[in-house]
Motif scaffolding. Structure first.
Motif, mmCIF file in Angstrom:
data_model
loop_
_atom_site.group_PDB
_atom_site.id
_atom_site.type_symbol
_atom_site.label_atom_id
_atom_site.label_comp_id
_atom_site.label_asym_id
_atom_site.label_seq_id
_atom_site.Cartn_x
_atom_site.Cartn_y
_atom_site.Cartn_z
ATOM 1 N N GLN A 55 -9.338 -14.084 0.158
ATOM 2 C CA GLN A 55 -7.897 -14.156 -0.112
ATOM 3 C C GLN A 55 -7.029 -13.436 0.915
ATOM 4 N N LEU A 56 -7.622 -12.689 1.835
ATOM 5 C CA LEU A 56 -6.781 -12.013 2.823
ATOM 6 C C LEU A 56 -6.021 -13.013 3.688
ATOM 7 N N LYS A 57 -6.539 -14.215 3.836
ATOM 8 C CA LYS A 57 -5.835 -15.236 4.614
ATOM 9 C C LYS A 57 -4.524 -15.639 3.948
ATOM 10 N N ASN A 58 -4.389 -15.345 2.663
ATOM 11 C CA ASN A 58 -3.173 -15.684 1.927
ATOM 12 C C ASN A 58 -2.204 -14.504 1.816
ATOM 13 N N CYS A 59 -2.479 -13.449 2.550
ATOM 14 C CA CYS A 59 -1.567 -12.311 2.571
ATOM 15 C C CYS A 59 -0.459 -12.605 3.577
ATOM 16 N N GLU A 60 0.773 -12.684 3.083
ATOM 17 C CA GLU A 60 1.909 -12.998 3.947
ATOM 18 C C GLU A 60 2.513 -11.767 4.610
ATOM 19 N N ALA A 61 2.315 -10.618 3.975
ATOM 20 C CA ALA A 61 2.886 -9.393 4.528
ATOM 21 C C ALA A 61 2.130 -8.191 4.004
ATOM 22 N N VAL A 62 2.067 -7.163 4.845
ATOM 23 C CA VAL A 62 1.584 -5.848 4.424
ATOM 24 C C VAL A 62 2.779 -4.918 4.454
ATOM 25 N N LEU A 63 3.007 -4.233 3.346
ATOM 26 C CA LEU A 63 4.087 -3.257 3.237
ATOM 27 C C LEU A 63 3.471 -1.908 2.925
ATOM 28 N N CYS B 220 -4.127 6.624 6.927
ATOM 29 C CA CYS B 220 -3.437 5.959 8.038
ATOM 30 C C CYS B 220 -4.414 5.102 8.841
ATOM 31 N N LEU B 221 -5.625 5.614 9.046
ATOM 32 C CA LEU B 221 -6.646 4.836 9.760
ATOM 33 C C LEU B 221 -7.044 3.603 8.974
ATOM 34 N N ALA B 222 -7.105 3.734 7.648
ATOM 35 C CA ALA B 222 -7.427 2.586 6.793
ATOM 36 C C ALA B 222 -6.322 1.538 6.871
ATOM 37 N N ILE B 223 -5.064 1.986 6.972
ATOM 38 C CA ILE B 223 -3.935 1.065 7.114
ATOM 39 C C ILE B 223 -4.061 0.266 8.407
ATOM 40 N N ASN C 21 0.248 -15.147 11.098
ATOM 41 C CA ASN C 21 1.666 -15.180 10.745
ATOM 42 C C ASN C 21 2.071 -14.043 9.805
ATOM 43 N N ALA C 22 1.093 -13.292 9.318
ATOM 44 C CA ALA C 22 1.413 -12.179 8.425
ATOM 45 C C ALA C 22 2.207 -11.124 9.189
ATOM 46 N N ILE C 23 3.150 -10.490 8.494
ATOM 47 C CA ILE C 23 3.951 -9.446 9.124
ATOM 48 C C ILE C 23 3.615 -8.091 8.505
ATOM 49 N N TYR C 24 3.827 -7.059 9.282
ATOM 50 C CA TYR C 24 3.578 -5.700 8.809
ATOM 51 C C TYR C 24 4.880 -4.920 8.811
ATOM 52 N N ILE C 25 5.276 -4.441 7.623
ATOM 53 C CA ILE C 25 6.482 -3.634 7.439
ATOM 54 C C ILE C 25 6.049 -2.218 7.092
ATOM 55 N N CYS C 26 6.429 -1.258 7.915
ATOM 56 C CA CYS C 26 6.009 0.134 7.744
ATOM 57 C C CYS C 26 7.197 1.019 7.390
ATOM 58 N N ASP C 27 7.144 1.610 6.208
ATOM 59 C CA ASP C 27 8.075 2.673 5.834
ATOM 60 C C ASP C 27 7.352 3.983 6.155
ATOM 61 N N PRO C 28 7.690 4.621 7.272
ATOM 62 C CA PRO C 28 6.901 5.761 7.768
ATOM 63 C C PRO C 28 7.285 7.069 7.080
ATOM 64 N N ILE D 71 0.856 -1.186 0.000
ATOM 65 C CA ILE D 71 0.000 0.000 0.000
ATOM 66 C C ILE D 71 0.894 1.238 0.000
ATOM 67 N N GLN D 72 1.067 1.823 -1.178
ATOM 68 C CA GLN D 72 2.003 2.933 -1.332
ATOM 69 C C GLN D 72 1.530 3.852 -2.455
ATOM 70 N N SER D 73 2.300 4.907 -2.663
ATOM 71 C CA SER D 73 2.054 5.794 -3.791
ATOM 72 C C SER D 73 2.394 5.087 -5.098
ATOM 73 N N HIS D 74 1.970 5.686 -6.203
ATOM 74 C CA HIS D 74 2.275 5.137 -7.532
ATOM 75 C C HIS D 74 2.554 6.293 -8.482
ATOM 76 N N VAL D 75 3.619 6.156 -9.266
ATOM 77 C CA VAL D 75 3.882 7.124 -10.325
ATOM 78 C C VAL D 75 3.770 6.423 -11.666
ATOM 79 N N VAL D 76 3.141 7.098 -12.621
ATOM 80 C CA VAL D 76 2.979 6.532 -13.958
ATOM 81 C C VAL D 76 4.336 6.443 -14.650
ATOM 82 N N TYR D 77 5.140 7.506 -14.496
ATOM 83 C CA TYR D 77 6.467 7.535 -15.082
ATOM 84 C C TYR D 77 7.515 7.445 -13.981
ATOM 85 N N GLY D 78 8.467 6.554 -14.147
ATOM 86 C CA GLY D 78 9.574 6.475 -13.214
ATOM 87 C C GLY D 78 9.375 5.452 -12.117
#
Length: 285
Positions: free
Chosen positions: A72-80, A90-93, A106-113, A7-14
């Motif tokens: 399919q959320l049961k098959n999510c191994e990690a949230v980044l 942030c509340l949605a996260i 067993n899923a892990i959460y990795i947060c780039d703040p 769950i992050q930003s997206h740029v069309v170019y680059g």
């Protein structure tokens, strides 16, 4: 089909946000489910500006609900997670991480703040930094801050290696089990420094500093994705840290060699899997 929800930003170019993180994880052999917080034409450091918009937090919630509807959320191994476009996101996260961990403990959460950096200061919308510090980062299993973001989280000034170690150790008492500092800018001007802290100790990684006329954007997103991939491969935190450090340097070196600003992730893709230059990490005693 197990996957990583990014769950992050997206740029069309680059290459920034998901545009920097998704392909490296795929190249390492993972299914990635990209969910965009914003969609911009290009990253925000172009002097010509950019176009695009942040998505409502309700869009994130709705899309996660759709994945849940197909069981399919049961098959999510990690949230980044990375750049957030609004405080409501942030509340949605928080809601998303809790829901996924209910279905897969067993899923892990990795947060780039993403809050900012020493040169730019705060670069996010009002309320985001406060939610990250008080609610999101304590929920994470792994945080990947830069020096500025780590200092904001722990309320400490970082000027020396000893300061960085103390800040990381304090961060480990606030919820996260691992801290990867993606850039310690105060340690050396001729080397790029990163630090890993776990309950087992602190480790330093350093590599040559490459001088760019325009500093590439999306490097932190690349580092967090590489580290996530290493952890999910079952590597130790130290192994995943060293690999992320070396693979990121390889991408930057190719970018520098080509005289480019945008990360040359595609051109350096083989290095993402097996970096040819190795800079061993050292334990800080």
């Amino acid at each position: 089909m197990k996957g990583i929800l990014s769950i992050q930003s997206h740029v069309v170019y680059g290459h920034a946000g998901n545009s920097s993180a998704v392909f490296p994880l795929q190249r390492m052999g993972f299914e990635v489910w990209p969910l965009h917080t914003v969609q911009f034409s290009n990253h925000t450091q172009y002097k010509q500006g950019w176009t695009g918009t942040a998505f409502p937090a309700t869009d994130l919630i709705d899309l996660v609900k759709g994945i849940n509807n197909i069981d399919q959320l049961k098959n999510c191994e990690a949230v980044l997670t990375g750049y957030q476009g609004s405080a409501d996101q942030c509340l949605a996260i928080i809601d998303t991480v809790k829901t996924i961990k209910q279905q897969n403990p067993n899923a892990i959460y990795i947060c780039d703040p993403v809050m900012g950096d020493p040169e730019k200061g705060c670069i996010v919308a009002d309320g985001i930094s406060e939610y990250l510090i008080n609610d999101v980062m304590p929920l994470a299993d792994v945080i990947v801050p830069n020096q500025f973001e780590l200092s904001q989280f722990v309320g400490m000034t970082i000027n020396t290696l000893d300061d960085a170690v103390k800040a990381c150790q304090h961060a480990l008492t606030l919820g996260p089990k691992m801290v990867l500092v993606k850039h310690l800018h105060s340690l050396s001007s001729d080397k790029f420094s990163m630090m890993l802290a776990t309950k087992d100790g602190c480790y330093l990684a350093q590599r040559p500093h490459l001088a760019f006329d325009n500093q590439p954007v999306g490097v932190g997103d690349l580092i967090s994705s590489l580290f996530t991939g290493g952890l999910l491969k079952g590597w130790s935190a130290e192994q995943a840290f060293e690999h992320a450090h070396n693979a990121c340097y390889a991408v930057l070196k190719e970018t520098h060699r080509r005289g480019e600003w945008e990360l040359q992730t595609i051109a350096a893709q083989d290095e993402i899997v097996a970096p040819t230059e190795i800079f061993p990490i050292t334990e800080i005693k």
